[in-house]
Design an enzyme around this catalytic site. Sequence first.
Site, mmCIF file in Angstrom:
data_model
loop_
_atom_site.group_PDB
_atom_site.id
_atom_site.type_symbol
_atom_site.label_atom_id
_atom_site.label_comp_id
_atom_site.label_asym_id
_atom_site.label_seq_id
_atom_site.Cartn_x
_atom_site.Cartn_y
_atom_site.Cartn_z
ATOM 1 N N CYS A 319 0.810 -1.214 0.000
ATOM 2 C CA CYS A 319 0.000 0.000 0.000
ATOM 3 C C CYS A 319 0.844 1.265 0.000
ATOM 4 O O CYS A 319 1.789 1.382 0.785
ATOM 5 C CB CYS A 319 -0.870 -0.050 1.255
ATOM 6 S SG CYS A 319 -1.835 1.410 1.481
ATOM 7 N N ARG A 418 -12.932 -0.243 -5.918
ATOM 8 C CA ARG A 418 -12.388 0.034 -4.595
ATOM 9 C C ARG A 418 -11.864 1.474 -4.477
ATOM 10 O O ARG A 418 -11.920 2.079 -3.424
ATOM 11 C CB ARG A 418 -11.250 -0.946 -4.308
ATOM 12 C CG ARG A 418 -10.717 -0.917 -2.891
ATOM 13 C CD ARG A 418 -9.707 -2.037 -2.665
ATOM 14 N NE ARG A 418 -9.679 -2.454 -1.282
ATOM 15 C CZ ARG A 418 -8.795 -2.005 -0.389
ATOM 16 N NH1 ARG A 418 -7.888 -1.148 -0.739
ATOM 17 N NH2 ARG A 418 -8.851 -2.414 0.853
HETATM 18 P P1 IMP Z 1 -1.030 -7.053 3.726
HETATM 19 O O1 IMP Z 1 -1.570 -8.242 4.444
HETATM 20 O O2 IMP Z 1 -0.130 -6.207 4.586
HETATM 21 O O3 IMP Z 1 -0.373 -7.410 2.432
HETATM 22 O O4 IMP Z 1 -2.274 -6.095 3.399
HETATM 23 C C1 IMP Z 1 -3.409 -6.537 2.689
HETATM 24 C C2 IMP Z 1 -4.451 -5.432 2.702
HETATM 25 O O5 IMP Z 1 -3.958 -4.268 2.017
HETATM 26 C C3 IMP Z 1 -5.729 -5.764 1.960
HETATM 27 O O6 IMP Z 1 -6.617 -6.552 2.699
HETATM 28 C C4 IMP Z 1 -6.298 -4.374 1.668
HETATM 29 O O7 IMP Z 1 -7.012 -3.840 2.754
HETATM 30 C C5 IMP Z 1 -5.056 -3.550 1.474
HETATM 31 N N1 IMP Z 1 -4.750 -3.307 0.056
HETATM 32 C C6 IMP Z 1 -4.847 -4.154 -0.987
HETATM 33 N N2 IMP Z 1 -4.400 -3.600 -2.126
HETATM 34 C C7 IMP Z 1 -4.027 -2.356 -1.804
HETATM 35 C C8 IMP Z 1 -3.480 -1.263 -2.555
HETATM 36 O O8 IMP Z 1 -3.201 -1.345 -3.745
HETATM 37 N N3 IMP Z 1 -3.266 -0.108 -1.864
HETATM 38 C C9 IMP Z 1 -3.553 0.011 -0.533
HETATM 39 N N4 IMP Z 1 -4.012 -0.992 0.215
HETATM 40 C C10 IMP Z 1 -4.262 -2.155 -0.418
#
Ligand code: IMP
Length: 501
Positions: A319, A418
């Site tokens: 993100c 989204r």
């Molecule tokens: P991770 O487990 O830290 O990889 O975070 C996953 C979460 O990041 C997802 O469930 C979303 O809420 C968020 N997310 C997914 N794609 C994006 C993006 O492109 N930008 C910002 N947040 C994202």
Amino acid sequence: MATYINEPAHTFNEYLLIPGYSDTNCIPANVSLKTPLVKFKKGEKPAITLNIPMVSAIMQAVSGERLAVELARNGGVSFIYGSQTPEEEAAMVARVKAQKAGFVPSDSNLSPENTLADVLALKAKTGHSTVAITDDGTSGGKLVGIVSSRDYRVSRMDKSEKVKNFMTPLEKLITAKYGITLSEANDIIWDNKINSLPVLFEDGKLYGFVFRKDYDSHQENPNEMLDAQKRFIVGAGINSRDYEERVPKLVDAGADVLCIDSSEGFSEWQKITLNWIHEKYNGKVRVGAGNVVDRDGFLFLAKAGADFVKVGIGGGSICITRETKGIGRGQATALIEVCQARDEYYKETGIYVPVCSDGGIVYDHHITLALAMGADFVMLGRYFARFDESPTQKRTVGGTVVKEYWGEGSNRARNWGRYDLDGSKKLAFEEGVDSYVPYAGPLKENVEKTCAKIKATMCNCGAITIPELQKKAKLTLVSATSIVEGGAHDVIRKEKDGSDR
Ligand code: IMP
């Protein structure tokens, strides 16, 4: 005048748990990780209870049908990604619902170039006598044959004999195509008097096996998330734009729970979407909402009828929302505030609205911290993207085996539902990156290890259930220097395994 919060917002890495008194009952075997997925009234049971506090992120690179089945088999729930057409998403949900318990991913795999010695070593390790022989020696490779104990005689063969010389080759095997039902598979097993039936995808890659002895696979997977008809439980992501078209298709396909997927959930759009769903389905379709990062956001969604509320803006591994838009909040601080609001709301109304901590889990112990801070379950993207079952390609980059992982806010995902605020169906700028994550093997092995760590820490805190942990946990902020002290330090590490976090 603007409102200022001058206290810094903290992340999981800045907290540690202080052990509490643990009695002799506090052993991992006694720990239950059961936790509510959807809201319930005081004294009643939630309509869906997770057997482990983990759900997979609503992302193209994470929650495809294969991961959904494997996660449900191991106690959690996937939310199939919504950044595809309603028809495609509904078809994915339908395929998950068509799978019943009984299809087992192959845990014993070798390549044709391996030897009899490798077969014997693997058998000793797994205790399983059927070894899948795939082109790349992994559970997701193309099936080229099978080795079972009927294929070799240890006393008469050289241990260096190559597998390709004594395996039963694919052309002599009876196989089935992915999509077959369990009862059809069982019929083939009985009709052909075979012990195992390999199930293959269209391109010849191995999906898994149905074993004669495994009629009751529930015994191997006691955590399986099954509905009343013994089908796997699965969720699906929706958005606040095309819900009138998408939701009915997902409900018809059998989705057990929905979630409005948005980077910013404190919005009238979410309320309108929730109202529409609750009116159309008379409150019978369960739907979570989010994401929010404070008390006001939580209360808004809880009052609007959300079945659970997701917390987290800007903390996901892929993100860049905080960099591009300057919005977000440290995940730990956001979660603590929201969970306090959830508890107050429960006291006032008698309605318990589960809280999901979404994004930013880097180490397994962050899951335990999130639960201790009040989360009922966590949503993970990066974590699941690393496994065999995620929908992305495995590659070797600079000598490291990796899988691809991209954000829903990246140009690659094109998830306008989204991120697009004005309905133009375009992304004005990216909020996520395209990346690699280190490959980490099968989901089951990793999830079991993660849960073992969570259970061990819960025992150290004197808790054998998640609600007990939430009540008893003592958390401390740590200084920057004590974070350094927390890792291995002042030694020269011999090896560092990036996959085992
Ligand atoms: P991770 O487990 O830290 O990889 O975070 C996953 C979460 O990041 C997802 O469930 C979303 O809420 C968020 N997310 C997914 N794609 C994006 C993006 O492109 N930008 C910002 N947040 C994202």
